[in-house]
Design a protein around this motif. Structure first.
Motif, short mmCIF file in Angstrom:
data_model
loop_
_atom_site.label_atom_id
_atom_site.label_comp_id
_atom_site.label_asym_id
_atom_site.label_seq_id
_atom_site.Cartn_x
_atom_site.Cartn_y
_atom_site.Cartn_z
N LEU A 1 16.62 10.37 -100.93
CA LEU A 1 17.76 10.01 -100.11
C LEU A 1 19.06 10.24 -100.88
O LEU A 1 19.07 10.24 -102.12
CB LEU A 1 17.67 8.53 -99.71
CG LEU A 1 16.39 8.07 -99.01
CD1 LEU A 1 16.47 6.59 -98.70
CD2 LEU A 1 16.12 8.88 -97.75
N PRO A 2 20.18 10.45 -100.18
CA PRO A 2 21.47 10.52 -100.87
C PRO A 2 21.71 9.25 -101.70
O PRO A 2 21.38 8.15 -101.27
CB PRO A 2 22.48 10.64 -99.73
CG PRO A 2 21.71 11.26 -98.61
CD PRO A 2 20.32 10.70 -98.73
N ARG A 3 22.28 9.40 -102.86
CA ARG A 3 22.44 8.27 -103.78
C ARG A 3 23.69 7.44 -103.51
O ARG A 3 23.80 6.31 -103.97
CB ARG A 3 22.47 8.80 -105.21
CG ARG A 3 21.14 9.40 -105.65
CD ARG A 3 21.24 10.08 -107.00
NE ARG A 3 19.95 10.67 -107.38
CZ ARG A 3 19.78 11.47 -108.43
NH1 ARG A 3 20.84 11.79 -109.19
NH2 ARG A 3 18.60 11.97 -108.71
N GLY B 1 10.46 3.75 -94.17
CA GLY B 1 10.91 3.23 -92.88
C GLY B 1 12.27 3.75 -92.49
O GLY B 1 12.59 3.84 -91.30
N PHE B 2 13.08 4.10 -93.48
CA PHE B 2 14.36 4.73 -93.19
C PHE B 2 14.22 6.23 -93.01
O PHE B 2 14.75 6.81 -92.05
CB PHE B 2 15.36 4.45 -94.33
CG PHE B 2 16.65 5.21 -94.17
CD1 PHE B 2 17.65 4.72 -93.34
CD2 PHE B 2 16.85 6.42 -94.82
CE1 PHE B 2 18.83 5.43 -93.17
CE2 PHE B 2 18.03 7.13 -94.67
CZ PHE B 2 19.02 6.63 -93.84
N ALA B 3 13.52 6.89 -93.93
CA ALA B 3 13.51 8.35 -93.97
C ALA B 3 12.84 8.97 -92.74
O ALA B 3 13.32 9.98 -92.20
CB ALA B 3 12.80 8.83 -95.24
N ILE B 4 11.74 8.39 -92.27
CA ILE B 4 11.01 9.00 -91.15
C ILE B 4 11.84 8.98 -89.87
O ILE B 4 12.05 10.04 -89.25
CB ILE B 4 9.64 8.33 -90.96
CG1 ILE B 4 8.74 8.61 -92.16
CG2 ILE B 4 8.98 8.81 -89.68
CD1 ILE B 4 7.42 7.85 -92.14
N PRO B 5 12.33 7.83 -89.42
CA PRO B 5 13.14 7.87 -88.18
C PRO B 5 14.46 8.59 -88.34
O PRO B 5 14.93 9.24 -87.40
CB PRO B 5 13.32 6.39 -87.83
CG PRO B 5 13.12 5.66 -89.10
CD PRO B 5 12.13 6.45 -89.89
N VAL C 1 23.44 16.33 -91.88
CA VAL C 1 23.57 17.40 -92.88
C VAL C 1 23.58 16.81 -94.28
O VAL C 1 22.94 17.36 -95.21
CB VAL C 1 24.84 18.22 -92.60
CG1 VAL C 1 25.12 19.19 -93.75
CG2 VAL C 1 24.73 18.97 -91.29
N TRP C 2 24.27 15.71 -94.48
CA TRP C 2 24.29 15.03 -95.78
C TRP C 2 22.87 14.65 -96.20
O TRP C 2 22.46 14.91 -97.34
CB TRP C 2 25.16 13.79 -95.66
CG TRP C 2 25.50 13.10 -96.96
CD1 TRP C 2 25.00 13.37 -98.20
CD2 TRP C 2 26.43 12.02 -97.14
NE1 TRP C 2 25.54 12.53 -99.14
CE2 TRP C 2 26.42 11.69 -98.51
CE3 TRP C 2 27.23 11.30 -96.26
CZ2 TRP C 2 27.20 10.66 -99.02
CZ3 TRP C 2 28.02 10.28 -96.78
CH2 TRP C 2 28.01 9.97 -98.14
N PHE C 3 22.13 14.07 -95.29
CA PHE C 3 20.74 13.70 -95.56
C PHE C 3 19.89 14.93 -95.88
O PHE C 3 19.10 14.93 -96.83
CB PHE C 3 20.17 12.96 -94.34
CG PHE C 3 18.70 12.70 -94.39
CD1 PHE C 3 18.19 11.62 -95.10
CD2 PHE C 3 17.80 13.53 -93.73
CE1 PHE C 3 16.82 11.37 -95.14
CE2 PHE C 3 16.44 13.28 -93.76
CZ PHE C 3 15.95 12.20 -94.47
N ALA C 4 20.06 16.00 -95.11
CA ALA C 4 19.23 17.20 -95.29
C ALA C 4 19.50 17.87 -96.64
O ALA C 4 18.57 18.31 -97.32
CB ALA C 4 19.49 18.19 -94.15
N VAL C 5 20.77 17.92 -97.03
CA VAL C 5 21.12 18.55 -98.31
C VAL C 5 20.53 17.76 -99.47
O VAL C 5 19.94 18.33 -100.41
CB VAL C 5 22.64 18.68 -98.45
CG1 VAL C 5 23.03 19.09 -99.86
CG2 VAL C 5 23.18 19.69 -97.44
N ALA C 6 20.65 16.43 -99.42
CA ALA C 6 20.09 15.61 -100.49
C ALA C 6 18.58 15.74 -100.56
O ALA C 6 18.00 15.83 -101.66
CB ALA C 6 20.50 14.14 -100.29
#
Length: 484
Positions: A371-373, A241-245, A359-364
């Motif tokens: 997701l970023p930790r 629910g977080f990652a898709i949107p 960008v933070w999300f994409a790199v992780a």
């Protein structure tokens, strides 16, 4: 979710005689009309953004559910579909209010120019009705249409939502670049509604707004699930629910930076006074600095952080580019600098904040498919929805206040377009009451829907069973283990 603005033209054309009969409006009534319009538009624009972006989330998530047979994707799309139904109904109400406000508050605009800008409103009305029909089909079709046909029934909702936004913004773009007519002796002649709709401001404004709508949707929905993740609900359902949107918002964040640069370059050529107000530039000059922050006082910008030649480089790719300042027009024709400049800085600052978070999300995700930790990522993501909404509101302040004192740029002043009948503050008070009721009712219904976990899904019914699935238990498989 734009209501039925096609009514605007009919209402506006019905009341042009008020201007001549009653004389100019008082300054207090002008303020009341502008405040009411700003409040109504600011309230409605959030729902309009969700109306454009939510169908994309529904279609992608349902497609994943069909492709993988995954229950978590199904739970999300079923829950989001219910929220879309509520938001569409509320958006229809607020859009209809805006339609009547255009005619009732601004007869000087619609009475004179209604035939010029009537086409996009009529087309938007058709798009709205198409959207309403297929939202009904989509919501009612769960368990009644085949899975593939049900998915396809959502495509017109997405197309109509984007088209609706496009048509409405073309009308606003025309107010910034009025073309498609000639004015002779106070009468409109040689009307070309298609040229008016496809005016020079249409490409940058529609691109900027539609991209913003997808960003608002992505970050707003993701922020709800970011709060749930921070509260320890780390199951796969909430992570999806977080990652898709959030991915939706992240994809459009860099596109918006490019669209914003395109819009700024357009203003440098077609609306230099608005750009000068956005940057607090009072004197026409080369090597014009880019001003961050600052307050205008006494005809100058104070306390700003200046990037030497930054504005000249942005609009002309050369430090020697001459940028026109506010001195190119008389003081009476200048927009107020402080609200325009500060709103512009807020919009741009938030845009880059969302880009860095993306960008933070994409790199992780690229490194670990997860997701970023860092908990700070979720804390900032929880703020991203509000930030995106603030950026959209700030963008409309720049667009509308930056055009002042003109309601039709260079043609009609706002003070000459307002309804001269006294007592507009009473109407504004009534509208505030209506929106207060709408806000409380909408929040109440959505919160009840969020708390209602629904009945468990019956085994063997497939992904389009009509029952609402059960809320997943905590500790389920993480999003990184998504099948397919």
């Amino acid at each position: 979710m734009s209501g039925t603005p096609g009514v605007t033209v009919l209402v506006g054309l019905a009341v042009p005689a008020l201007t001549a009969a009653a004389g100019p409006a008082s300054p207090a009534d002008l303020v009341a009309a502008r405040t009411q319009m700003a409040f109504s538009l600011g309230w409605h624009i959030v729902l309009a953004c969700l109306g454009v972006g939510m169908p994309a989330l529904l279609l992608f998530t349902e497609w994943r559910a069909l492709r993988t047979g995954d229950d978590d994707h199904l739970r999300l799309v079923r829950r989001w579909a219910k929220a879309v139904g509520v938001l569409f109904a509320v958006g229809a109400v607020s859009g209809t209010i805006l339609s009547f406000e255009m005619g009732l508050l601004w007869p000087g605009l619609m009475g004179v120019y209604g035939e010029v800008i009537g086409l996009p409103f009529a087309l938007e009305g058709n798009a709205f009705f198409l959207e309403a029909i297929f939202i009904g089909v989509y919501l009612y079709g769960w368990g009644r249409l085949s899975p593939r046909l049900h998915l396809l029934s959502g495509v017109p909702v997405l197309v109509a939502g984007v088209a609706s936004a496009f048509f409405v913004v073309t009308a606003n773009a025309w107010m910034n670049q009025p073309v498609g007519f000639t004015l002779e002796g106070g009468r409109i002649r040689d009307v070309d509604p298609w040229r008016a709709m496809m005016n020079p401001a249409t490409p940058p404004q529609t691109l900027h707004m539609i991209v913003a709508a997808f960003m608002v949707t992505g970050f707003a929905v993701a922020s709800v699930y970011a709060v749930a993740l921070l509260r320890g609900r780390r199951d796969r359902y909430h992570r999806l629910g977080f990652a898709i949107p959030f991915a939706l918002g992240a994809v459009f964040a860099p596109i918006q930076i490019v669209a914003g640069d395109y819009a700024a370059r357009f203003l440098a050529e077609y609306q230099p006074v608005k750009l000068a107000a956005m940057e607090g530039l009072f004197q026409t000059r080369s090597h014009a600095p880019l001003s961050l922050g600052g307050i205008e006082s006494g005809g100058a910008l104070h306390y700003a952080v200046e990037i030497p030649s930054g504005l000249s480089l942005l609009v002309g790719d050369s430090p020697g580019t001459v940028v026109r300042g506010l001195d190119v027009v008389p003081a009476a024709d200048r927009p107020p600098v402080n609200p325009v400049h500060l709103a512009f800085d807020a919009m741009v600052g938030i845009g880059f904040f969302l880009l860095l978070l993306s960008v933070w999300f994409a790199v992780a995700w690229w490194r670990r498919r997860d997701l970023p930790r860092s908990p700070w990522f979720l804390r900032l993501a929880a703020l991203s929805g509000v930030a995106a909404v603030v950026a959209v509101e700030a963008g409309w302040i720049v667009t509308e206040v930056g055009r002042q004192p003109w309601v039709v740029y260079g043609r009609l002043r706002t003070a000459d377009a307002v309804n001269p009948v006294p007592g507009l503050w009473a109407g504004f008070a009534a509208v505030l009451l209506v929106y207060a009721v709408l806000t409380v009712a909408t929040v109440y219904v959505l919160r009840r829907m969020a708390r209602d976990s629904g009945a468990p899904e019956t085994a063997g019914k497939g992904v389009h069973a009509p029952q609402e699935p059960e809320e997943p238990a905590q500790g389920a498989t993480p999003v990184a283990g998504d099948r397919g």
